[in-house]
Design a protein around this motif. Structure first.
Motif, PDB file in Angstrom:
ATOM      1  N   LEU A   1      11.073  44.005 -18.216  1.00  0.00           N
ATOM      2  CA  LEU A   1      11.636  42.975 -17.329  1.00  0.00           C
ATOM      3  C   LEU A   1      11.346  43.251 -15.850  1.00  0.00           C
TER       4      LEU A   1
ATOM      5  N   VAL B   1      10.409  40.101 -24.971  1.00  0.00           N
ATOM      6  CA  VAL B   1      10.606  39.543 -23.626  1.00  0.00           C
ATOM      7  C   VAL B   1       9.597  38.445 -23.338  1.00  0.00           C
TER       8      VAL B   1
ATOM      9  N   ILE C   1      17.620  36.304 -18.780  1.00  0.00           N
ATOM     10  CA  ILE C   1      17.549  37.408 -19.729  1.00  0.00           C
ATOM     11  C   ILE C   1      18.365  38.569 -19.174  1.00  0.00           C
TER      12      ILE C   1
ATOM     13  N   GLN D   1      10.496  34.510 -22.664  1.00  0.00           N
ATOM     14  CA  GLN D   1      10.103  33.912 -21.389  1.00  0.00           C
ATOM     15  C   GLN D   1       9.206  32.693 -21.579  1.00  0.00           C
TER      16      GLN D   1
END
Length: 169
Positions: free
Chosen positions: A168, A138, A4, A142
């Motif tokens: 993050l 996020v 990412i 993930q």
């Protein structure tokens, strides 16, 4: 494992296999990211969207779903259109927002895309708070099983970039 990355800037200037469009259900263009992608990508994107609307998406693309078209003149092979939910203070629509990311990655896998550029879906005109939008985006990326090698979140301003960077960290 999917890498990412974060970029502050204009998603229409990105080079990626697929660029995700925060579309409205009509798929016929609009404001914000949607309008920018249609303007910069040119008429080929709209032409494919019209074909989808004339076919199996006659009533439009449902919230949380995703569909792919050509990228036209963008520096990408495909645009993956997803319809984010409008934020509500009285109804939890988090699952629909997460579905936008999951379904977009699913379309990317079907296409063979290795790099995907995402905007912060629903955090503009649809009113989703950026910190919560970053958390959902996020976390969903993930946790999603995908063959995409890089997900790049392309964030329009410093405030959005910082929200995603905190998530993050």
């Amino acid at each position: 494992m999917t890498r990412i990355t974060l970029v502050q800037g204009d998603i229409t200037r990105q080079t990626a296999d697929a660029i995700v469009n925060a579309a409205n259900s009509s798929l016929l263009g609009g404001g914000g990211v949607d309008g920018a992608i249609h303007r910069r990508g040119g008429p080929a994107i709209l032409a494919e969207c019209r074909k989808l609307r004339a076919g199996h998406l006659g009533k439009g693309l449902p919230t949380g779903q995703a569909v792919a078209t050509t990228a036209g003149e963008l520096d990408a092979r495909w645009v993956i259109h997803t319809v984010g939910p409008v934020h509500s203070a009285t109804e939890d629509r988090s699952a629909l927002l997460a579905s936008c990311y999951r379904e977009s990655l699913k379309r990317a896998d079907e296409l063979g895309a290795r790099t995907v550029a995402f905007p912060a879906v629903s955090t503009g005109i649809y009113g989703w708070p950026i910190d919560d939008g970053a958390r959902i985006a996020v976390t969903t990326v993930q946790e999603t099983d995908t063959t995409v090698e890089e997900v790049r979140f392309v964030l329009f301003d410093h405030h959005a970039y910082e929200a995603f960077a905190r998530r993050l960290a």
